[in-house]
Design an enzyme around this catalytic site. Structure first.
Site, PDB file in Angstrom:
ATOM      1  N   LYS A   1     -97.938  13.828   9.213  1.00 51.09           N
ATOM      2  CA  LYS A   1     -97.842  14.817  10.279  1.00 51.09           C
ATOM      3  C   LYS A   1     -96.638  14.559  11.184  1.00 51.09           C
ATOM      4  CE  LYS A   1    -102.735  16.079  10.292  1.00 51.09           C
ATOM      5  NZ  LYS A   1    -104.018  16.112  11.030  1.00 51.09           N
TER       6      LYS A   1
ATOM      7  N   ARG B   1    -107.812  10.204   5.659  1.00 51.06           N
ATOM      8  CA  ARG B   1    -107.415  11.286   4.749  1.00 51.06           C
ATOM      9  C   ARG B   1    -105.912  11.183   4.511  1.00 51.06           C
ATOM     10  NH1 ARG B   1    -105.636  16.617   5.495  1.00 51.06           N
ATOM     11  NH2 ARG B   1    -106.396  18.117   3.937  1.00 51.06           N
TER      12      ARG B   1
END
Length: 274
Positions: free
Chosen positions: A217, A252
């Site tokens: 991210k 994740r």
């Protein structure tokens, strides 16, 4: 509440080790891989590779949630997921998680053998709650609201999680089927994202599974000069390791091998420290 996460016919004990959820995007516009696994055949190959890498759960998504994305309708999302689920039927022993906020898609995926709904919508949809309660599926509920810039990230998210847990239980979903995700990268400032990672222990709710997802991210790329998305896995490992040390039950990640290796080392360190 028992320290387990129930996902249909399986029970995952919590607190014994970290589970790694491997990401499989079957979209043409994924921020991390640019549609590399949009073809069902390539998606199948990647799913089996993630299993070989040692991940515990496969998380399959048919819709990009990159910043500024345009939602596709549920029928199109299901059309992307269906061929992949058909290909994986009988070929993997891993529980399948479906990244969707549409009850329509969730129902069809559960009918096709999925065990978990990874819901990034944060809307606490009564139809989704009813489906989860009826099927016994695991439900990942993410905080996706925009926080005020001045807000203390962990305090604000924990308050939301507490209220969400009460509301969901009132809707008939057992606590052991719930998993919460603080929503790193969704509606938060960079500072709030780092707070959520660093202060995992303050943010998570006792008695519920807790998932941390930071893979590739913006908040991972920014401190390191914004390298290409596929070169952010080391930064992802750093963030997830901090979260694991703070009590995250599940991480994740796109890079299954690296995430599994890091989780096993973090678990070993924690075990020796107890």
């Amino acid at each position: 509440m028992a320290a387990v996460w129930k996902i249909r016919d399986r029970v995952l004990p919590l607190g014994e080790r970290t589970y790694v959820m491997g990401i499989l995007n079957v979209t043409p516009d994924s921020f991390s891989d640019g549609g590399r696994y949009f073809d069902p055949g390539r998606a199948e190959e990647q799913a089996l590779q993630l299993e070989a890498d040692g991940v515990d759960i496969l998380d399959i998504g048919g819709q990009s949630t990159r910043p500024g994305y345009t939602p596709i309708p549920p029928e199109e999302e299901w059309a992307r997921l269906e061929p992949v689920l058909k290909r994986l039927a009988g070929k993997t022993r891993l529980p399948l998680s479906i990244d969707t906020f549409y009850p329509y898609v969730a129902q069809r995926c559960l009918d096709a053998g999925a065990q978990i709904i990874n819901d990034v919508g944060g809307a606490l949809d009564p139809d989704m709650a009813r489906l989860v309660a009826e099927t016994g599926a695991g439900w990942v509920v993410m905080h996706a609201e925009n926080l005020p810039e001045e807000a203390d990230g962990p305090a604000a998210v924990r308050d939301w999680l507490e209220k969400a847990a009460r509301r969901i239980i009132e809707m008939g979903v057992p606590a052991e089927q719930l998993c919460f995700d603080p929503g790193v990268g969704f509606g938060k400032t960079p500072e709030q994202n780092y707070q959520l990672i660093h202060r995992t222990a303050e943010t998570k709710l006792s008695g519920y599974a807790y998932l941390l997802g930071t893979s590739r991210k913006r908040c991972i790329g920014a401190p390191a000069g914004n390298p290409p998305f596929n070169r952010r896995d080391s930064g992802t490992v750093a963030a997830h390791t901090i979260g694991i040390l703070g009590g995250a039950d599940i991480v994740r990640a796109h890079d299954g091998f690296g995430a599994v290796q890091a989780a096993r080392v973090a678990d070993a360190v924690l075990q020796e420290g107890r």
